[in-house]
Design a protein around this motif. Structure first.
Motif, PDB file in Angstrom:
ATOM      1  N   TYR A  95       0.789  -1.227   0.000  1.00  0.00           N
ATOM      2  CA  TYR A  95       0.000   0.000   0.000  1.00  0.00           C
ATOM      3  C   TYR A  95       0.828   1.288   0.000  1.00  0.00           C
ATOM      4  N   PRO A  96       1.894   1.400   0.803  1.00  0.00           N
ATOM      5  CA  PRO A  96       2.676   2.639   0.743  1.00  0.00           C
ATOM      6  C   PRO A  96       3.278   2.914  -0.633  1.00  0.00           C
ATOM      7  N   LEU A  97       3.589   1.860  -1.374  1.00  0.00           N
ATOM      8  CA  LEU A  97       4.226   2.030  -2.676  1.00  0.00           C
ATOM      9  C   LEU A  97       3.248   2.492  -3.754  1.00  0.00           C
ATOM     10  N   LEU A  98       1.954   2.299  -3.515  1.00  0.00           N
ATOM     11  CA  LEU A  98       0.964   2.655  -4.534  1.00  0.00           C
ATOM     12  C   LEU A  98       0.798   4.163  -4.681  1.00  0.00           C
ATOM     13  N   TYR A  99       1.164   4.906  -3.649  1.00  0.00           N
ATOM     14  CA  TYR A  99       0.860   6.343  -3.636  1.00  0.00           C
ATOM     15  C   TYR A  99       2.074   7.238  -3.881  1.00  0.00           C
ATOM     16  N   ILE A 100       3.280   6.709  -3.742  1.00  0.00           N
ATOM     17  CA  ILE A 100       4.457   7.558  -3.930  1.00  0.00           C
ATOM     18  C   ILE A 100       4.734   7.738  -5.421  1.00  0.00           C
ATOM     19  N   LYS A 101       5.519   8.753  -5.736  1.00  0.00           N
ATOM     20  CA  LYS A 101       5.780   9.086  -7.135  1.00  0.00           C
ATOM     21  C   LYS A 101       6.562   7.975  -7.830  1.00  0.00           C
ATOM     22  N   ASP A 102       6.337   7.851  -9.122  1.00  0.00           N
ATOM     23  CA  ASP A 102       6.979   6.801  -9.906  1.00  0.00           C
ATOM     24  C   ASP A 102       8.473   7.060 -10.069  1.00  0.00           C
ATOM     25  N   SER A 103       9.217   5.989 -10.079  1.00  0.00           N
ATOM     26  CA  SER A 103      10.659   6.048 -10.325  1.00  0.00           C
ATOM     27  C   SER A 103      11.104   4.656 -10.753  1.00  0.00           C
ATOM     28  N   ASP A 104      12.308   4.562 -11.294  1.00  0.00           N
ATOM     29  CA  ASP A 104      12.833   3.251 -11.695  1.00  0.00           C
ATOM     30  C   ASP A 104      12.961   2.320 -10.495  1.00  0.00           C
ATOM     31  N   THR A 105      13.381   2.894  -9.357  1.00  0.00           N
ATOM     32  CA  THR A 105      13.518   2.072  -8.148  1.00  0.00           C
ATOM     33  C   THR A 105      12.172   1.546  -7.688  1.00  0.00           C
ATOM     34  N   LYS A 106      11.160   2.404  -7.697  1.00  0.00           N
ATOM     35  CA  LYS A 106       9.820   1.975  -7.307  1.00  0.00           C
ATOM     36  C   LYS A 106       9.336   0.847  -8.212  1.00  0.00           C
ATOM     37  N   GLN A 107       9.532   0.990  -9.508  1.00  0.00           N
ATOM     38  CA  GLN A 107       9.070  -0.038 -10.438  1.00  0.00           C
ATOM     39  C   GLN A 107       9.789  -1.365 -10.208  1.00  0.00           C
ATOM     40  N   ALA A 108      11.092  -1.290  -9.907  1.00  0.00           N
ATOM     41  CA  ALA A 108      11.852  -2.514  -9.648  1.00  0.00           C
ATOM     42  C   ALA A 108      11.334  -3.221  -8.395  1.00  0.00           C
ATOM     43  N   ILE A 109      10.985  -2.441  -7.379  1.00  0.00           N
ATOM     44  CA  ILE A 109      10.438  -3.036  -6.153  1.00  0.00           C
ATOM     45  C   ILE A 109       9.072  -3.641  -6.415  1.00  0.00           C
ATOM     46  N   LEU A 110       8.238  -2.927  -7.179  1.00  0.00           N
ATOM     47  CA  LEU A 110       6.893  -3.418  -7.468  1.00  0.00           C
ATOM     48  C   LEU A 110       6.923  -4.713  -8.267  1.00  0.00           C
ATOM     49  N   GLU A 111       7.927  -4.882  -9.093  1.00  0.00           N
ATOM     50  CA  GLU A 111       8.046  -6.134  -9.846  1.00  0.00           C
ATOM     51  C   GLU A 111       8.194  -7.329  -8.905  1.00  0.00           C
ATOM     52  N   ARG A 112       8.860  -7.119  -7.790  1.00  0.00           N
ATOM     53  CA  ARG A 112       9.007  -8.197  -6.813  1.00  0.00           C
ATOM     54  C   ARG A 112       7.668  -8.502  -6.150  1.00  0.00           C
ATOM     55  N   PHE A 113       6.864  -7.474  -5.949  1.00  0.00           N
ATOM     56  CA  PHE A 113       5.541  -7.680  -5.359  1.00  0.00           C
ATOM     57  C   PHE A 113       4.623  -8.445  -6.312  1.00  0.00           C
ATOM     58  N   THR A 114       4.707  -8.120  -7.582  1.00  0.00           N
ATOM     59  CA  THR A 114       3.803  -8.767  -8.532  1.00  0.00           C
ATOM     60  C   THR A 114       4.141 -10.242  -8.733  1.00  0.00           C
ATOM     61  N   SER A 115       5.377 -10.626  -8.427  1.00  0.00           N
ATOM     62  CA  SER A 115       5.734 -12.046  -8.504  1.00  0.00           C
ATOM     63  C   SER A 115       5.243 -12.792  -7.251  1.00  0.00           C
ATOM     64  N   HIS A 116       5.216 -12.075  -6.110  1.00  0.00           N
ATOM     65  CA  HIS A 116       4.757 -12.564  -4.792  1.00  0.00           C
ATOM     66  C   HIS A 116       4.814 -14.084  -4.620  1.00  0.00           C
ATOM     67  N   THR A 117       6.038 -14.588  -4.526  1.00  0.00           N
ATOM     68  CA  THR A 117       6.239 -16.001  -4.228  1.00  0.00           C
ATOM     69  C   THR A 117       6.144 -16.231  -2.721  1.00  0.00           C
ATOM     70  N   ASN A 118       6.081 -17.493  -2.337  1.00  0.00           N
ATOM     71  CA  ASN A 118       5.937 -17.831  -0.928  1.00  0.00           C
ATOM     72  C   ASN A 118       7.141 -17.380  -0.093  1.00  0.00           C
ATOM     73  N   THR A 119       8.298 -17.268  -0.710  1.00  0.00           N
ATOM     74  CA  THR A 119       9.506 -16.894   0.021  1.00  0.00           C
ATOM     75  C   THR A 119       9.691 -15.384   0.137  1.00  0.00           C
ATOM     76  N   PHE A 120       8.831 -14.617  -0.532  1.00  0.00           N
ATOM     77  CA  PHE A 120       8.957 -13.161  -0.505  1.00  0.00           C
ATOM     78  C   PHE A 120       8.227 -12.633   0.726  1.00  0.00           C
ATOM     79  N   GLU A 121       8.990 -12.119   1.697  1.00  0.00           N
ATOM     80  CA  GLU A 121       8.410 -11.653   2.952  1.00  0.00           C
ATOM     81  C   GLU A 121       8.653 -10.159   3.153  1.00  0.00           C
ATOM     82  N   PRO A 122       7.845  -9.326   2.526  1.00  0.00           N
ATOM     83  CA  PRO A 122       7.939  -7.892   2.801  1.00  0.00           C
ATOM     84  C   PRO A 122       7.184  -7.557   4.085  1.00  0.00           C
ATOM     85  N   CYS A 123       7.618  -6.538   4.783  1.00  0.00           N
ATOM     86  CA  CYS A 123       6.962  -6.136   6.026  1.00  0.00           C
ATOM     87  C   CYS A 123       6.919  -4.621   6.125  1.00  0.00           C
TER      88      CYS A 123
END
Length: 352
Positions: A95-123
């Motif tokens: 949710y915090p990432l949905l509202y901040i301004k776009d950037s290459d770093t943001k997009q790279a992080i979001l790509e990890r969210f969209t894959s959302h595997t069982n081992t991906f533990e963001p907090c």
């Protein structure tokens, strides 16, 4: 002109699917607490589409209103709140990432969210007490509790500042703080953020609105589970020739529990509707506070109405009571939400 407050056909179908999946969580809750959540369950959860249902379409989401997501979280948490947190961790942390301004770093992080595997533990860590220091471009300090086993990505909110880190995180297991299936750790950090933003007030308010409604929906689900179990138990238990639910003192308690749940549900639904109008911040704080009061009241009496049986693991009410207590302190607890409401009132009254 007639007005209907009934769910639409689509909303009803989604809620029914969440209820079915919630029953799976309920039936296996003790096993998940002991042995952890299996990968197969995560795959099933992912296939059902519950995680990304309110994400934007460009992230592969369904872009459904948060109201629908709140229905899902409520039903799943009625089954097991801590398992829901484990399965839906990317859905909550994004949710915090949905509202901040776009950037290459943001997009790279979001790509990890969209894959959302069982081992991906963001907090997410809400640094209310400013335990984390940010100096010379580095973050140092200790995150005293994270509901996961081994965080690979941590988003920290400190005032109007947002940090995202993935390196320099040393996690150590701690007692699970009631949310056994989700796991628990404390983390020492010495890291340079991969993402740092100073958030505008409107952005910060939108982030907290979603986070608070998410947790409020979870607490509501826990409360409903405790009430319904206690209601059934008191209807079946007989004393002095009639079920104990029909004795006046217990009947009054059950009625108060039902009232608290109904009030909380309406408060959450109103805030979810206002969120779509970009105006749900104050109502979400009210909904969170209402859910906290409801959770502490209902789950406490859920245990007491079972007498001594309520404190043993033969019945699930003890689990719901401890989960409710932990859930009420997530996101800074009542105090953080109340401070935001007080600031609003002070501004309206012209004191600040």
């Amino acid at each position: 002109m007639s007005i209907s407050f009934a769910l639409t056909e689509e909303e009803g179908m989604i809620r029914n699917e969440a209820e079915k999946f919630g029953k799976v969580l309920y039936e296996n809750a003790r096993k998940f607490e002991k042995d952890g959540v299996p990968v197969s369950l995560f795959d099933q959860y992912k296939e059902l589409g519950f995680m990304n249902m309110d994400w934007p379409e460009k992230l592969g989401g369904q872009h459904l209103p948060f109201f629908v997501k709140s229905l899902v979280i409520e039903e799943l948490s009625k089954g097991c709140f801590s398992t829901t947190l484990h399965l839906d961790r990317p859905g909550f942390a994004i949710y915090p990432l949905l509202y901040i301004k776009d950037s290459d770093t943001k997009q790279a992080i979001l790509e990890r969210f969209t894959s959302h595997t069982n081992t991906f533990e963001p907090c997410i860590f809400i640094d209310v007490d400013k335990r984390i220091n940010f100096k010379d471009g580095k973050l140092t300090g200790k995150l005293f509790y994270l509901p996961c086993h081994d965080p690979v990505l941590v988003i920290i909110l400190q005032g109007n500042k947002l940090f995202c880190i993935e390196d320099g995180i040393t996690a150590s297991p701690v007692l699970p703080c009631a949310l056994h299936a989700a796991g628990a750790c404390e983390a020492t950090i010495d890291s340079k953020p991969i993402l740092y933003e100073e958030l505008e007030e409107k952005v910060l308010r939108n982030i907290y609105t979603r986070l608070r409604l998410y947790i409020a929906s979870g607490i509501l689900g826990i409360s409903r589970a405790s009430y319904e179990y206690a209601l059934k138990y008191t209807q079946e238990r007989v004393a002095f020739g009639k079920s104990i639910a029909h004795h006046q003192g217990i009947a009054f308690i059950l009625a108060d529990m039902s009232i608290e749940i109904a009030a909380t549900q309406l408060s959450i639904w109103k805030a979810a509707w206002l969120l779509e109008q970009d105006n749900g911040f104050e109502q979400s704080a009210l909904a969170l506070i209402q859910s906290q009061e409801c959770g502490l009241f209902v789950t406490n009496y859920g245990v007491q109405l079972l007498g001594g049986h309520g404190y043993i693991k033969d019945h699930p009410v003890e689990k719901w009571m401890r989960e409710a207590r932990t859930a009420t302190v997530i996101l800074g607890g009542r105090d953080a939400a109340q401070i935001d409401l007080e600031d609003k009132m002070m501004k309206e009254w012209g004191f600040i």
